[in-house]
Motif scaffolding. Structure first.
Motif, PDB file in Angstrom:
ATOM      1  N   GLY A 113       1.225   7.213  -3.047  1.00  0.00           N
ATOM      2  CA  GLY A 113       0.825   6.987  -1.666  1.00  0.00           C
ATOM      3  C   GLY A 113       0.994   5.585  -1.141  1.00  0.00           C
ATOM      4  O   GLY A 113       0.468   5.256  -0.069  1.00  0.00           O
ATOM      5  N   HIS A 114       1.712   4.730  -1.841  1.00  0.00           N
ATOM      6  CA  HIS A 114       1.976   3.381  -1.330  1.00  0.00           C
ATOM      7  C   HIS A 114       2.979   3.478  -0.183  1.00  0.00           C
ATOM      8  O   HIS A 114       3.893   4.298  -0.210  1.00  0.00           O
ATOM      9  CB  HIS A 114       2.505   2.470  -2.436  1.00  0.00           C
ATOM     10  CG  HIS A 114       1.514   2.246  -3.529  1.00  0.00           C
ATOM     11  ND1 HIS A 114       0.400   1.452  -3.372  1.00  0.00           N
ATOM     12  CD2 HIS A 114       1.446   2.732  -4.785  1.00  0.00           C
ATOM     13  CE1 HIS A 114      -0.304   1.454  -4.486  1.00  0.00           C
ATOM     14  NE2 HIS A 114       0.306   2.226  -5.363  1.00  0.00           N
ATOM     15  N   GLY A 115       2.825   2.609   0.801  1.00  0.00           N
ATOM     16  CA  GLY A 115       3.703   2.639   1.963  1.00  0.00           C
ATOM     17  C   GLY A 115       4.917   1.745   1.858  1.00  0.00           C
ATOM     18  O   GLY A 115       5.956   2.024   2.431  1.00  0.00           O
ATOM     19  N   LEU A 116       4.776   0.650   1.104  1.00  0.00           N
ATOM     20  CA  LEU A 116       5.851  -0.335   0.995  1.00  0.00           C
ATOM     21  C   LEU A 116       5.918  -0.910  -0.414  1.00  0.00           C
ATOM     22  O   LEU A 116       4.892  -1.106  -1.066  1.00  0.00           O
ATOM     23  CB  LEU A 116       5.588  -1.522   1.927  1.00  0.00           C
ATOM     24  CG  LEU A 116       5.845  -1.345   3.407  1.00  0.00           C
ATOM     25  CD1 LEU A 116       5.104  -2.413   4.194  1.00  0.00           C
ATOM     26  CD2 LEU A 116       7.332  -1.427   3.683  1.00  0.00           C
ATOM     27  N   VAL A 117       7.137  -1.212  -0.834  1.00  0.00           N
ATOM     28  CA  VAL A 117       7.374  -1.971  -2.056  1.00  0.00           C
ATOM     29  C   VAL A 117       8.147  -3.214  -1.623  1.00  0.00           C
ATOM     30  O   VAL A 117       9.136  -3.113  -0.893  1.00  0.00           O
ATOM     31  CB  VAL A 117       8.179  -1.156  -3.089  1.00  0.00           C
ATOM     32  CG1 VAL A 117       8.477  -1.994  -4.315  1.00  0.00           C
ATOM     33  CG2 VAL A 117       7.438   0.116  -3.470  1.00  0.00           C
ATOM     34  N   VAL A 118       7.683  -4.382  -2.061  1.00  0.00           N
ATOM     35  CA  VAL A 118       8.264  -5.656  -1.656  1.00  0.00           C
ATOM     36  C   VAL A 118       8.717  -6.403  -2.901  1.00  0.00           C
ATOM     37  O   VAL A 118       8.057  -6.343  -3.946  1.00  0.00           O
ATOM     38  CB  VAL A 118       7.229  -6.479  -0.853  1.00  0.00           C
ATOM     39  CG1 VAL A 118       7.793  -7.822  -0.444  1.00  0.00           C
ATOM     40  CG2 VAL A 118       6.770  -5.696   0.375  1.00  0.00           C
TER      41      VAL A 118
END
Length: 172
Positions: free
Chosen positions: A110-115
């Protein structure tokens, strides 16, 4: 090759792997090896997103994600890295397999972004683009296009602002 979550028994192999994968100078431990140890010790390494690649019983690759803050929100994004592969196994698909696995796991969680901070020529193949295009500000403006982000299914356009890696990144 098997991709699985790291176990406590893998920790020495992961440290050695990053020491070899990122070695720039003989006898000098690259920062990536102790970084993983410090992220783990601080409780910022996300266990479901710390994956190893195993070939013939040997850990040949590792990738991890850690806690991060985006615009003050501690749940909006995760920081990816390091991604390391033993030199003898580089350019054989290990890094790609780890990237696909960790992105799929981050999405499923459920994470929205990977940076990440890395080479655009490598990471664009996994859907990463310049983070500033998503209104995400790098900790260091000089990172420019090397500071990248990848949206996942839970991404919301409001997930923007200043990005902060886990504190261990500031200590390296």
């Amino acid at each position: 090759m098997l991709i699985r979550r790291e176990t406590p028994a893998d920790r020495a192999a992961i440290h050695a792997l990053h020491s070899e994968a990122f070695r720039r100078e003989a006898g000098v431990t690259p920062v990536e090896a102790p970084l993983v140890d410090e992220l783990r010790a601080d409780g910022d390494l996300l266990a479901p997103l710390s994956l190893v690649a195993v070939r013939d019983g040997v850990v040949v690759g590792h990738v991890c994600c850690s806690r991060a803050r985006l615009g003050g929100d501690p749940a909006a994004a995760v920081g990816l890295g390091p991604l390391g592969v033993l030199p003898a196994h580089q350019a054989s698909g290990v890094g790609s397999a780890l990237m696909h696995a960790v992105l799929g796991a981050a999405d499923a969680l459920g994470h929205g972004l990977v940076v990440l901070l890395g080479n655009p020529a490598y990471y664009t193949r996994f859907g990463f683009g310049t983070a500033s295009d998503l209104a995400i500000t790098a900790p260091d403006p000089q990172w420019g296009r090397h500071f990248q982000a990848r949206t996942l299914a839970a991404y919301e356009p409001t997930q923007a602002g200043a990005f902060e890696y886990a504190p261990a990144f500031s200590r390296i």
